[in-house]
Motif scaffolding. Structure first.
Motif, PDB file in Angstrom:
ATOM      1  N   ALA A   7     -20.242   7.451 -76.386  1.00  0.00           N
ATOM      2  CA  ALA A   7     -21.650   7.145 -76.647  1.00  0.00           C
ATOM      3  C   ALA A   7     -22.249   8.204 -77.565  1.00  0.00           C
ATOM      4  CB  ALA A   7     -22.416   7.079 -75.329  1.00  0.00           C
ATOM      5  N   ILE A   8     -21.944   9.467 -77.275  1.00  0.00           N
ATOM      6  CA  ILE A   8     -22.455  10.560 -78.104  1.00  0.00           C
ATOM      7  C   ILE A   8     -21.868  10.456 -79.514  1.00  0.00           C
ATOM      8  CG2 ILE A   8     -22.397  13.073 -78.402  1.00  0.00           C
ATOM      9  CD1 ILE A   8     -22.754  13.231 -75.306  1.00  0.00           C
ATOM     10  N   GLY A   9     -20.615  10.034 -79.619  1.00  0.00           N
ATOM     11  CA  GLY A   9     -20.011   9.797 -80.930  1.00  0.00           C
ATOM     12  C   GLY A   9     -20.811   8.785 -81.732  1.00  0.00           C
ATOM     13  N   ALA A  10     -21.303   7.742 -81.065  1.00  0.00           N
ATOM     14  CA  ALA A  10     -22.131   6.740 -81.750  1.00  0.00           C
ATOM     15  C   ALA A  10     -23.404   7.383 -82.281  1.00  0.00           C
ATOM     16  CB  ALA A  10     -22.466   5.591 -80.797  1.00  0.00           C
ATOM     17  N   GLU A  71     -29.594  -0.517 -79.281  1.00  0.00           N
ATOM     18  CA  GLU A  71     -28.511  -1.400 -78.841  1.00  0.00           C
ATOM     19  C   GLU A  71     -27.517  -1.714 -79.958  1.00  0.00           C
ATOM     20  OE1 GLU A  71     -26.813  -5.423 -78.873  1.00  0.00           O
ATOM     21  OE2 GLU A  71     -28.653  -4.888 -79.915  1.00  0.00           O
ATOM     22  N   LYS A  72     -28.011  -2.054 -81.118  1.00  0.00           N
ATOM     23  CA  LYS A  72     -27.127  -2.513 -82.197  1.00  0.00           C
ATOM     24  C   LYS A  72     -26.140  -1.423 -82.632  1.00  0.00           C
ATOM     25  CE  LYS A  72     -26.947  -4.753 -86.622  1.00  0.00           C
ATOM     26  NZ  LYS A  72     -27.513  -4.924 -87.924  1.00  0.00           N
ATOM     27  N   LYS A  73     -26.626  -0.212 -82.876  1.00  0.00           N
ATOM     28  CA  LYS A  73     -25.745   0.870 -83.331  1.00  0.00           C
ATOM     29  C   LYS A  73     -24.718   1.246 -82.263  1.00  0.00           C
ATOM     30  CE  LYS A  73     -29.011   2.966 -86.563  1.00  0.00           C
ATOM     31  NZ  LYS A  73     -29.862   4.148 -86.824  1.00  0.00           N
ATOM     32  N   MET A  74     -25.163   1.296 -81.004  1.00  0.00           N
ATOM     33  CA  MET A  74     -24.243   1.647 -79.913  1.00  0.00           C
ATOM     34  C   MET A  74     -23.174   0.567 -79.757  1.00  0.00           C
ATOM     35  SD  MET A  74     -23.669   3.867 -77.326  1.00  0.00           S
ATOM     36  CE  MET A  74     -25.163   4.518 -76.627  1.00  0.00           C
ATOM     37  N   ARG A  75     -23.608  -0.675 -79.705  1.00  0.00           N
ATOM     38  CA  ARG A  75     -22.665  -1.796 -79.513  1.00  0.00           C
ATOM     39  C   ARG A  75     -21.668  -1.874 -80.668  1.00  0.00           C
ATOM     40  NH1 ARG A  75     -23.411  -6.525 -81.713  1.00  0.00           N
ATOM     41  NH2 ARG A  75     -25.657  -6.244 -81.856  1.00  0.00           N
ATOM     42  N   GLU A  76     -22.143  -1.749 -81.883  1.00  0.00           N
ATOM     43  CA  GLU A  76     -21.235  -1.837 -83.035  1.00  0.00           C
ATOM     44  C   GLU A  76     -20.209  -0.702 -83.028  1.00  0.00           C
ATOM     45  OE1 GLU A  76     -23.807  -2.152 -86.463  1.00  0.00           O
ATOM     46  OE2 GLU A  76     -24.096  -4.307 -86.129  1.00  0.00           O
ATOM     47  N   PHE A  77     -20.623   0.489 -82.597  1.00  0.00           N
ATOM     48  CA  PHE A  77     -19.682   1.602 -82.513  1.00  0.00           C
ATOM     49  C   PHE A  77     -18.624   1.329 -81.450  1.00  0.00           C
ATOM     50  CE2 PHE A  77     -18.267   5.872 -81.253  1.00  0.00           C
ATOM     51  CZ  PHE A  77     -17.963   6.407 -82.496  1.00  0.00           C
ATOM     52  N   TYR A  78     -19.031   0.860 -80.279  1.00  0.00           N
ATOM     53  CA  TYR A  78     -18.082   0.523 -79.215  1.00  0.00           C
ATOM     54  C   TYR A  78     -17.140  -0.592 -79.677  1.00  0.00           C
ATOM     55  CZ  TYR A  78     -20.417   3.208 -75.451  1.00  0.00           C
ATOM     56  OH  TYR A  78     -20.920   4.193 -74.643  1.00  0.00           O
ATOM     57  N   PRO A 100     -19.177  -7.418 -73.140  1.00  0.00           N
ATOM     58  CA  PRO A 100     -19.970  -8.312 -73.993  1.00  0.00           C
ATOM     59  C   PRO A 100     -20.051  -7.772 -75.422  1.00  0.00           C
ATOM     60  CG  PRO A 100     -21.397  -7.049 -72.539  1.00  0.00           C
ATOM     61  CD  PRO A 100     -19.989  -6.650 -72.222  1.00  0.00           C
ATOM     62  N   LYS A 101     -19.466  -8.479 -76.384  1.00  0.00           N
ATOM     63  CA  LYS A 101     -19.409  -8.000 -77.768  1.00  0.00           C
ATOM     64  C   LYS A 101     -20.703  -8.253 -78.541  1.00  0.00           C
ATOM     65  CE  LYS A 101     -15.799  -8.199 -80.176  1.00  0.00           C
ATOM     66  NZ  LYS A 101     -14.891  -7.172 -80.527  1.00  0.00           N
ATOM     67  N   ASP A 102     -21.479  -9.238 -78.089  1.00  0.00           N
ATOM     68  CA  ASP A 102     -22.714  -9.573 -78.799  1.00  0.00           C
ATOM     69  C   ASP A 102     -23.903  -8.990 -78.053  1.00  0.00           C
ATOM     70  OD1 ASP A 102     -21.244 -11.049 -80.705  1.00  0.00           O
ATOM     71  OD2 ASP A 102     -21.156 -12.733 -79.322  1.00  0.00           O
ATOM     72  N   ARG A 103     -25.043  -9.107 -78.605  1.00  0.00           N
ATOM     73  CA  ARG A 103     -26.292  -8.499 -78.106  1.00  0.00           C
ATOM     74  C   ARG A 103     -26.268  -8.055 -76.650  1.00  0.00           C
ATOM     75  NH1 ARG A 103     -30.066  -8.512 -81.585  1.00  0.00           N
ATOM     76  NH2 ARG A 103     -31.709  -8.266 -80.073  1.00  0.00           N
ATOM     77  N   TRP A 104     -26.701  -6.829 -76.450  1.00  0.00           N
ATOM     78  CA  TRP A 104     -26.784  -6.271 -75.104  1.00  0.00           C
ATOM     79  C   TRP A 104     -28.242  -6.226 -74.661  1.00  0.00           C
ATOM     80  CZ3 TRP A 104     -23.710  -1.019 -75.562  1.00  0.00           C
ATOM     81  CH2 TRP A 104     -22.357  -1.290 -75.763  1.00  0.00           C
ATOM     82  N   PRO A 105     -28.521  -6.641 -73.426  1.00  0.00           N
ATOM     83  CA  PRO A 105     -29.870  -6.406 -72.901  1.00  0.00           C
ATOM     84  C   PRO A 105     -30.075  -4.899 -72.694  1.00  0.00           C
ATOM     85  CG  PRO A 105     -28.452  -7.431 -71.242  1.00  0.00           C
ATOM     86  CD  PRO A 105     -27.657  -7.346 -72.500  1.00  0.00           C
TER      87      PRO A 105
END
Length: 193
Positions: A7-10, A71-78, A100-105
């Motif tokens: 997460a910190i890497g993101a 959400e977008k930057k974190m999810r895309e990095f993961y 979940p690869k798409d939008r995260w709540p």
């Protein structure tokens, strides 16, 4: 907590955060809506840097960073790290994990920052850490590097690799991670000479 460095890497890779970025300690707990996120070990402080937050494995500090990152930057990095996908290791029975690869709540963004809300296989997590060790280059894991026939002919097994973070992000992250094994860190037993 093994997910916190990712997460910190993101955050570092986005350029929005640096190892010295400071956050409020908030007395070891943060309330987001109805949810209260706590640190397992209370640390008395007013402010803490991102490096210090990693050192003591602070859910509160990483949660604040995740909120700032979004959400977008974190999810895309993961996603780039390969969560939710098979690594294609040459061993049968690999799972993708529940991810979940798409939008995260919002609640998933917060919990995913400290390793909750999704599942990952040990090979996925190990591959993400290998990318940190390899200056940001993710390499497909393998069990067999080469097949040699009785006649001496060899066949190298092709493997994929791609960049998931810059070399400078990986280097900063490695330096931050060593703090975890220092005095006051949550992983002192892992310290080596």
């Amino acid at each position: 907590s093994t997910i916190k460095p990712l997460a910190i890497g993101a955050g570092l890779e986005s350029g929005d955060f640096k190892p010295g970025s400071e956050f409020e300690c908030l007395d070891g707990k943060i309330q987001i809506g109805r949810r209260i996120i706590r640190d397992s070990k209370k640390v008395k402080c007013e402010k803490m840097s991102l490096t210090e937050g990693l050192k003591v494995s602070s859910n509160v500090i990483v949660t604040q960073m995740a909120l700032g990152l979004g959400e977008k930057k974190m999810r895309e990095f993961y996603n780039k790290l390969g969560f939710g996908e098979k690594t294609k290791v040459d061993f049968p029975g690999e799972a993708k994990g529940l991810y979940p690869k798409d939008r995260w709540p919002k609640h998933l963004l917060l919990s995913a920052s400290f390793g909750h809300g999704f599942t990952a296989t040990p090979i996925q997590v190990a591959s993400a850490y290998v990318a940190i060790a390899n200056d940001g280059l993710w390499k497909q894991p393998y069990m067999v590097e080469e097949i040699i026939s009785p006649a001496g002919l060899s066949q190298t097994i092709p493997k994929n690799s791609y960049r998931v973070m810059s070399a400078s992000t990986a280097q900063m992250l490695r330096a931050m991670m060593t703090e975890v094994t220092q005095v006051g860190g949550s992983g002192q037993n892992a310290a080596v000479e």
